[in-house]
Design an enzyme around this catalytic site. Structure first.
Site, PDB file in Angstrom:
ATOM      1  N   LYS A   1       0.867  -1.184   0.000  1.00 25.43           N
ATOM      2  CA  LYS A   1       0.000   0.000   0.000  1.00 25.43           C
ATOM      3  C   LYS A   1       0.902   1.231   0.000  1.00 25.43           C
ATOM      4  CE  LYS A   1      -4.481   0.915   0.362  1.00 25.43           C
ATOM      5  NZ  LYS A   1      -5.618   0.164  -0.160  1.00 25.43           N
TER       6      LYS A   1
ATOM      7  N   GLY B   1     -23.244   4.013   3.696  1.00 26.59           N
ATOM      8  CA  GLY B   1     -22.335   4.587   2.715  1.00 26.59           C
ATOM      9  C   GLY B   1     -22.807   4.324   1.300  1.00 26.59           C
TER      10      GLY B   1
ATOM     11  N   GLY C   1     -21.362   5.488  -1.580  1.00 23.84           N
ATOM     12  CA  GLY C   1     -20.313   5.925  -2.500  1.00 23.84           C
ATOM     13  C   GLY C   1     -20.251   5.009  -3.710  1.00 23.84           C
ATOM     14  N   ASN C   2     -19.054   4.900  -4.272  1.00 23.45           N
ATOM     15  CA  ASN C   2     -18.893   4.115  -5.499  1.00 23.45           C
ATOM     16  C   ASN C   2     -19.369   2.681  -5.339  1.00 23.45           C
ATOM     17  OD1 ASN C   2     -17.741   6.208  -6.997  1.00 23.45           O
ATOM     18  ND2 ASN C   2     -15.785   5.879  -5.970  1.00 23.45           N
ATOM     19  N   VAL C   3     -18.992   2.035  -4.226  1.00 22.02           N
ATOM     20  CA  VAL C   3     -19.388   0.638  -4.033  1.00 22.02           C
ATOM     21  C   VAL C   3     -20.814   0.548  -3.487  1.00 22.02           C
ATOM     22  CG1 VAL C   3     -18.834  -1.555  -2.934  1.00 22.02           C
ATOM     23  CG2 VAL C   3     -16.989   0.003  -3.550  1.00 22.02           C
TER      24      VAL C   3
END
Ligand code: NAI
Length: 354
Positions: free
Chosen positions: A80, A180, A182-184
């Site tokens: 990472k 959430g 968001g994108n997912v």
């Protein structure tokens, strides 16, 4: 700053401290383990309070990537990167190119990709200075946004969990709380809605909440109220460490499974969920879809490889649920054992430090 004695060090193979004075780049690249292949993991840009916070984040995330790749059956290691800075003010093409040069200097031991605070488009800049990058825009030969694939993997994983917990063959009629959008989270809501599940949702962004209510006939609740929602499944798709003493005590569901990384605030929260009779789908197993997708770019994007890998998430989870039950341990423990067994085989029988 302590590194080798850091509580999250976990025998990392390499930690690189990167500085490029001309562009203001300050970054850390952590390579946890390369027994299975080169370390793959996203590059996050975040205004960390201090360097210790950045180090802790990069070590924890890189360690998690080793297990994610191992559990998904990928020939990749865990790594990472974090760039210390505010992406809205400090992210420039020059800084991204300097980050690419730092990745290039590692000679392919670390492969970078987008993450929080960086986008698929940013990696068009990073690519100018390194070839060790995946998750590129489709017009550059990449596989584009991995989020829909991550959501699909979570969807398959939730189906496997419902089958194991209730013998349910589909999610039709199930009540699911998604934290959430968001994108997912948004793509997951779409899949669940199409499958006939009813949705309870929360997000800090009120416009997303309003859109989800209109699109999916979802029931909106305040961010803190999502834990106590009376549902069958709770799907955390926002931040990590959301499963702690307080939230677990409030949960009113039979299954927890979602996209967020590092959902358990502490390892023993896996046991707390088990004690409450809640089936937990370990995050690093259920959210591997995006990693499977970007990994396939290394050898030329292959839709069949991605489809097989993402469908495999359900089967892997089923095996983990069964072995956890047989051994009387939390599913998180069984998932770690599963990943460590593959790593130990690749390391000639030498186990990885916990
Ligand atoms: P995102 O940044 O697009 O969406 C996160 C959403 O959560 C935002 O809408 C934000 O407003 C909302 N949020 C933040 N705090 C919240 C809170 N306390 N309560 C309710 N909503 C809150 O992120 P994305 O890409 O959808 O990822 C979601 C999670 O899944 C992250 O933890 C990420 O690390 C993880 N993940 C994502 C993958 C991907 O393919 N994008 C792959 C594997 C893991």
């Amino acid at each position: 700053m302590t590194v080798f004695s850091h509580e999250a060090f976990a025998d990392h193979e390499q930690v690189a401290f990167v500085c490029d004075a001309a562009t203001g780049l300050k970054a850390l690249i952590a390579i946890h383990d390369t027994s299975l292949g080169p370390a793959l993991g996203g590059c996050r840009m975040y205004p960390y309070a201090d360097e210790q916070a950045a180090l802790r984040d990069v070590l924890r995330l890189s360690h998690g990537m080793t297990y994610k790749a191992a559990a998904a059956g990928l020939d990749l290691g865990g790594g990472k990167a974090v760039i210390i800075g505010d992406p809205r003010r400090q992210k420039t093409p020059e800084l991204l190119q300097a980050m690419g040069r730092a990745v290039e200097r590692l000679g392919g031991r670390y492969i970078t990709a987008e993450d929080v605070g960086t986008s698929v488009a940013d990696f068009a800049e990073v690519r100018k200075t390194t070839g060790h990058v995946v998750g590129l825009p489709t017009e550059l030969g990449g596989s584009g946004d991995p989020s829909p694939t991550t959501a699909l993997g979570v969807f398959y994983g939730l189906n496997a969990a419902a089958r194991h917990r209730w013998g349910a063959t589909r999610l039709s009629g199930c009540a699911v709380a998604v934290q959430g959008l968001g994108n997912v989270g948004w793509h997951l809501c779409q899949l669940l809605h199409e499958a006939g599940a009813s949705l309870t949702i929360s997000d800090l962004d009120e416009s997303r909440v309003a859109k989800a209510v209109a699109t999916f006939s979802a029931c909106a609740v305040a961010p803190e109220a999502i834990y106590a929602a009376e549902v069958d499944i709770f799907a955390p798709c926002a931040m990590g460490a959301v499963l702690d003493d307080t939230s677990i005590a409030r949960l009113s569901c039979g299954i927890v499974g979602g996209a967020a990384n590092n959902q358990l605030a502490r390892e023993d929260h896996g046991e707390q969920l088990r004690a409450r009779g809640i089936l937990y789908a370990p995050d690093f197993v259920i959210n591997a879809g995006g990693m499977i997708r970007v990994a396939s770019e290394r050898t030329g994007y292959d839709q069949d490889f991605v489809d097989r890998g993402v469908e495999g998430i359900g089967r892997t989870l089923q095996a983990i649920f069964e072995s956890a039950e047989a051994a009387g341990v939390p599913t998180q423990t069984a998932a770690l054992r599963h990943a460590r067994a593959r790593l130990a085989r690749a390391r000639g029988g030498h186990a990885l430090a916990a």
